[in-house]
Design an enzyme around this catalytic site. Structure first.
Site, PDB file in Angstrom:
ATOM      1  N   ASN A  11      20.828  10.149  -9.230  1.00  0.00           N
ATOM      2  CA  ASN A  11      21.879  10.303  -8.221  1.00  0.00           C
ATOM      3  C   ASN A  11      21.249  10.864  -6.943  1.00  0.00           C
ATOM      4  O   ASN A  11      20.632  11.934  -6.961  1.00  0.00           O
ATOM      5  CB  ASN A  11      22.949  11.257  -8.786  1.00  0.00           C
ATOM      6  CG  ASN A  11      24.082  11.486  -7.812  1.00  0.00           C
ATOM      7  OD1 ASN A  11      23.863  11.708  -6.631  1.00  0.00           O
ATOM      8  ND2 ASN A  11      25.304  11.459  -8.303  1.00  0.00           N
ATOM      9  N   ASP A  13      22.830  11.549  -4.002  1.00  0.00           N
ATOM     10  CA  ASP A  13      23.810  12.122  -3.061  1.00  0.00           C
ATOM     11  C   ASP A  13      23.233  13.223  -2.185  1.00  0.00           C
ATOM     12  O   ASP A  13      23.525  13.305  -0.991  1.00  0.00           O
ATOM     13  CB  ASP A  13      24.989  12.745  -3.829  1.00  0.00           C
ATOM     14  CG  ASP A  13      25.853  11.717  -4.530  1.00  0.00           C
ATOM     15  OD1 ASP A  13      25.654  10.513  -4.305  1.00  0.00           O
ATOM     16  OD2 ASP A  13      26.722  12.138  -5.320  1.00  0.00           O
ATOM     17  N   HIS A  14      22.428  14.091  -2.801  1.00  0.00           N
ATOM     18  CA  HIS A  14      22.048  15.293  -2.045  1.00  0.00           C
ATOM     19  C   HIS A  14      20.887  15.074  -1.098  1.00  0.00           C
ATOM     20  O   HIS A  14      20.574  15.941  -0.290  1.00  0.00           O
ATOM     21  CB  HIS A  14      21.874  16.465  -2.998  1.00  0.00           C
ATOM     22  CG  HIS A  14      23.186  16.798  -3.640  1.00  0.00           C
ATOM     23  ND1 HIS A  14      24.312  17.068  -2.896  1.00  0.00           N
ATOM     24  CD2 HIS A  14      23.583  16.802  -4.935  1.00  0.00           C
ATOM     25  CE1 HIS A  14      25.341  17.268  -3.707  1.00  0.00           C
ATOM     26  NE2 HIS A  14      24.926  17.094  -4.951  1.00  0.00           N
ATOM     27  N   ARG A  22      21.869  17.382   9.753  1.00  0.00           N
ATOM     28  CA  ARG A  22      21.390  17.187  11.105  1.00  0.00           C
ATOM     29  C   ARG A  22      22.018  15.974  11.813  1.00  0.00           C
ATOM     30  O   ARG A  22      21.749  15.732  12.982  1.00  0.00           O
ATOM     31  CB  ARG A  22      19.859  16.998  11.104  1.00  0.00           C
ATOM     32  CG  ARG A  22      19.112  18.295  11.012  1.00  0.00           C
ATOM     33  CD  ARG A  22      19.312  19.089  12.291  1.00  0.00           C
ATOM     34  NE  ARG A  22      18.842  20.445  12.159  1.00  0.00           N
ATOM     35  CZ  ARG A  22      17.614  20.859  12.506  1.00  0.00           C
ATOM     36  NH1 ARG A  22      16.739  19.996  12.973  1.00  0.00           N
ATOM     37  NH2 ARG A  22      17.283  22.115  12.362  1.00  0.00           N
ATOM     38  N   HIS A  47      27.677   8.646  -4.998  1.00  0.00           N
ATOM     39  CA  HIS A  47      29.117   8.949  -4.994  1.00  0.00           C
ATOM     40  C   HIS A  47      29.610   8.849  -3.559  1.00  0.00           C
ATOM     41  O   HIS A  47      29.250   9.676  -2.716  1.00  0.00           O
ATOM     42  CB  HIS A  47      29.309  10.361  -5.548  1.00  0.00           C
ATOM     43  CG  HIS A  47      30.732  10.778  -5.715  1.00  0.00           C
ATOM     44  ND1 HIS A  47      31.096  11.955  -6.312  1.00  0.00           N
ATOM     45  CD2 HIS A  47      31.899  10.174  -5.377  1.00  0.00           C
ATOM     46  CE1 HIS A  47      32.414  12.071  -6.325  1.00  0.00           C
ATOM     47  NE2 HIS A  47      32.925  11.003  -5.743  1.00  0.00           N
ATOM     48  N   GLU A  74      29.864   5.814  -7.808  1.00  0.00           N
ATOM     49  CA  GLU A  74      30.883   6.770  -8.268  1.00  0.00           C
ATOM     50  C   GLU A  74      31.964   6.839  -7.210  1.00  0.00           C
ATOM     51  O   GLU A  74      31.666   6.947  -6.011  1.00  0.00           O
ATOM     52  CB  GLU A  74      30.275   8.171  -8.430  1.00  0.00           C
ATOM     53  CG  GLU A  74      29.333   8.288  -9.598  1.00  0.00           C
ATOM     54  CD  GLU A  74      28.728   9.682  -9.696  1.00  0.00           C
ATOM     55  OE1 GLU A  74      27.894   9.875 -10.580  1.00  0.00           O
ATOM     56  OE2 GLU A  74      29.079  10.555  -8.880  1.00  0.00           O
ATOM     57  N   THR A 104      31.656  20.167  -6.260  1.00  0.00           N
ATOM     58  CA  THR A 104      31.154  19.005  -6.987  1.00  0.00           C
ATOM     59  C   THR A 104      32.275  18.561  -7.923  1.00  0.00           C
ATOM     60  O   THR A 104      33.344  19.166  -7.929  1.00  0.00           O
ATOM     61  CB  THR A 104      29.864  19.366  -7.758  1.00  0.00           C
ATOM     62  OG1 THR A 104      29.393  18.215  -8.460  1.00  0.00           O
ATOM     63  CG2 THR A 104      30.089  20.497  -8.759  1.00  0.00           C
ATOM     64  N   GLU A 155      31.499   8.199 -19.355  1.00  0.00           N
ATOM     65  CA  GLU A 155      30.421   9.162 -19.112  1.00  0.00           C
ATOM     66  C   GLU A 155      30.957  10.546 -19.443  1.00  0.00           C
ATOM     67  O   GLU A 155      31.969  10.981 -18.884  1.00  0.00           O
ATOM     68  CB  GLU A 155      29.972   9.090 -17.646  1.00  0.00           C
ATOM     69  CG  GLU A 155      28.852  10.082 -17.349  1.00  0.00           C
ATOM     70  CD  GLU A 155      28.201   9.869 -15.990  1.00  0.00           C
ATOM     71  OE1 GLU A 155      28.097   8.723 -15.519  1.00  0.00           O
ATOM     72  OE2 GLU A 155      27.786  10.885 -15.400  1.00  0.00           O
ATOM     73  N   HIS A 194      25.928  15.393 -15.409  1.00  0.00           N
ATOM     74  CA  HIS A 194      26.396  16.508 -14.572  1.00  0.00           C
ATOM     75  C   HIS A 194      25.696  17.797 -14.957  1.00  0.00           C
ATOM     76  O   HIS A 194      25.792  18.245 -16.095  1.00  0.00           O
ATOM     77  CB  HIS A 194      27.915  16.727 -14.623  1.00  0.00           C
ATOM     78  CG  HIS A 194      28.408  17.335 -13.323  1.00  0.00           C
ATOM     79  ND1 HIS A 194      28.253  18.661 -13.028  1.00  0.00           N
ATOM     80  CD2 HIS A 194      28.977  16.775 -12.230  1.00  0.00           C
ATOM     81  CE1 HIS A 194      28.730  18.891 -11.822  1.00  0.00           C
ATOM     82  NE2 HIS A 194      29.169  17.767 -11.303  1.00  0.00           N
ATOM     83  N   GLY A 216      21.292  14.222 -10.728  1.00  0.00           N
ATOM     84  CA  GLY A 216      21.055  14.247  -9.292  1.00  0.00           C
ATOM     85  C   GLY A 216      20.599  15.585  -8.762  1.00  0.00           C
ATOM     86  O   GLY A 216      19.431  15.767  -8.413  1.00  0.00           O
ATOM     87  N   HIS A 217      21.509  16.537  -8.701  1.00  0.00           N
ATOM     88  CA  HIS A 217      21.261  17.791  -7.979  1.00  0.00           C
ATOM     89  C   HIS A 217      19.948  18.456  -8.376  1.00  0.00           C
ATOM     90  O   HIS A 217      19.155  18.850  -7.515  1.00  0.00           O
ATOM     91  CB  HIS A 217      22.443  18.743  -8.200  1.00  0.00           C
ATOM     92  CG  HIS A 217      22.309  20.018  -7.463  1.00  0.00           C
ATOM     93  ND1 HIS A 217      21.764  21.153  -8.025  1.00  0.00           N
ATOM     94  CD2 HIS A 217      22.617  20.342  -6.182  1.00  0.00           C
ATOM     95  CE1 HIS A 217      21.766  22.122  -7.123  1.00  0.00           C
ATOM     96  NE2 HIS A 217      22.276  21.658  -6.010  1.00  0.00           N
TER      97      HIS A 217
HETATM   98  N1  PXP Z   1      27.821  11.985 -13.200  1.00  0.00           N
HETATM   99  C1  PXP Z   1      28.907  12.079 -12.405  1.00  0.00           C
HETATM  100  C2  PXP Z   1      30.100  11.264 -12.763  1.00  0.00           C
HETATM  101  C3  PXP Z   1      28.924  12.888 -11.254  1.00  0.00           C
HETATM  102  O1  PXP Z   1      30.035  12.966 -10.487  1.00  0.00           O
HETATM  103  C4  PXP Z   1      27.737  13.588 -10.925  1.00  0.00           C
HETATM  104  C5  PXP Z   1      27.701  14.412  -9.668  1.00  0.00           C
HETATM  105  O2  PXP Z   1      27.923  13.606  -8.561  1.00  0.00           O
HETATM  106  C6  PXP Z   1      26.627  13.444 -11.759  1.00  0.00           C
HETATM  107  C7  PXP Z   1      26.696  12.663 -12.905  1.00  0.00           C
HETATM  108  C8  PXP Z   1      25.329  14.115 -11.467  1.00  0.00           C
HETATM  109  O3  PXP Z   1      25.463  15.497 -11.532  1.00  0.00           O
HETATM  110  P1  PXP Z   1      24.310  16.414 -10.991  1.00  0.00           P
HETATM  111  O4  PXP Z   1      24.143  16.133  -9.533  1.00  0.00           O
HETATM  112  O5  PXP Z   1      24.785  17.794 -11.276  1.00  0.00           O
HETATM  113  O6  PXP Z   1      23.059  16.056 -11.759  1.00  0.00           O
END
Ligand code: PXP
Length: 244
Positions: A11, A13-14, A22, A47, A74, A104, A155, A194, A216-217
């Site tokens: 993931n 996203d971050h 920025r 996401h 997502e 989150t 999931e 997650h 992701g994170h």
């Molecule tokens: N799965 C889903 C459905 C999520 O919403 C997220 C966070 O966007 C993740 C997995 C990944 O979680 P994390 O970023 O904490 O690893």
């Protein structure tokens, strides 16, 4: 049960969260996706939140154009997101609950309580050939409700498992195991994600019914110290070791 290969969805996203701090293009989540694939990601997860706090519409358009691995989009179950998904036709869509103020995705989707509201979204995505996943807590009622909705994948939310310690974490792990077993017995493909980190991934990766993890994170944070590719390679190694 035989231990099938466990896919890793990264993931990104971050990367976009940092970019947006920025308001310029660097660091580019699409470039991060390319590196993630090089490091062994089996898929890329992004996401698109209703408030666009990290991933943007343009990111989804570019990922759809350039990715060589499946994109897992997502999204909340809304008309706006459905239109975007149908336009870009990602390999998969994971429906998640979304609250504006949350940091989150805090809990799983209440599939059992929202059957009628979710049903048209699941049907439209399935009819478009998109693999639909529902992000749910490891709860029997939610899994049975996901089956009733006709979602091929769920999931399991691993956030509580990651946050807890000691016996409480062990009990939550047991819930995840039982949920995964039930899902497979109902013919649902089981994923999980997650909050997973190097410390928490192994017991989840060892559950044979689970076929994909989305992380992701932790990986994006760890990339600050060791680089994105090295962080993904290490996560992959821990997953493979736990699976063996
Ligand atoms: N799965 C889903 C459905 C999520 O919403 C997220 C966070 O966007 C993740 C997995 C990944 O979680 P994390 O970023 O904490 O690893």
């Amino acid at each position: 049960m035989t231990r099938d290969y466990l896919r890793l969805g990264v993931n990104i996203d971050h990367v976009a969260t940092i970019r947006n701090a920025r308001g310029i293009r660097h660091p580019d989540p699409v470039r991060a996706a390319g590196l993630a694939v090089k490091a062994g990601a089996d898929g890329i997860t992004a996401h698109l939140r209703e408030d666009r706090r990290h991933i943007s519409d343009e990111d989804i358009a570019m990922l759809s154009d350039v990715l060589t691995v499946p994109l897992n989009l997502e999204m909340a179950a809304t008309d706006e997101m459905l239109e975007i998904a149908l336009r870009h036709q990602p390999h998969a869509c994971c429906l998640v609950p979304e609250k504006r103020q949350e940091l989150t995705t805090e809990g799983g989707l209440d599939v059992a309580g929202q059957h009628n509201r979710l049903s048209p979204y699941v049907r439209a995505l399935v009819d478009a050939g998109i693999r639909v996943s529902l992000f749910i807590d490891p709860d029997e009622d939610q899994i049975r409700a996901a089956k009733d909705l006709g979602a091929p994948v769920t999931e399991l939310h691993t956030g509580a498992y990651c946050d807890l310690v000691g016996d409480a974490r062990a009990a939550e792990l047991d819930r995840i195991r039982k949920a995964a077993e039930l899902g497979v017995s109902l013919g649902i493909e089981m994923h999980a994600g997650h909050g997973l980190s190097y410390e928490t991934v192994a017991p989840i990766a060892a559950i044979p019914e689970i076929r994909e993890l989305n992380i992701g994170h932790f990986l994006i944070g760890e990339a600050i110290f060791h680089g994105l590719e090295a962080s993904i390679v290490e996560m992959r190694r821990l997953m493979d070791e736990a699976r063996a």
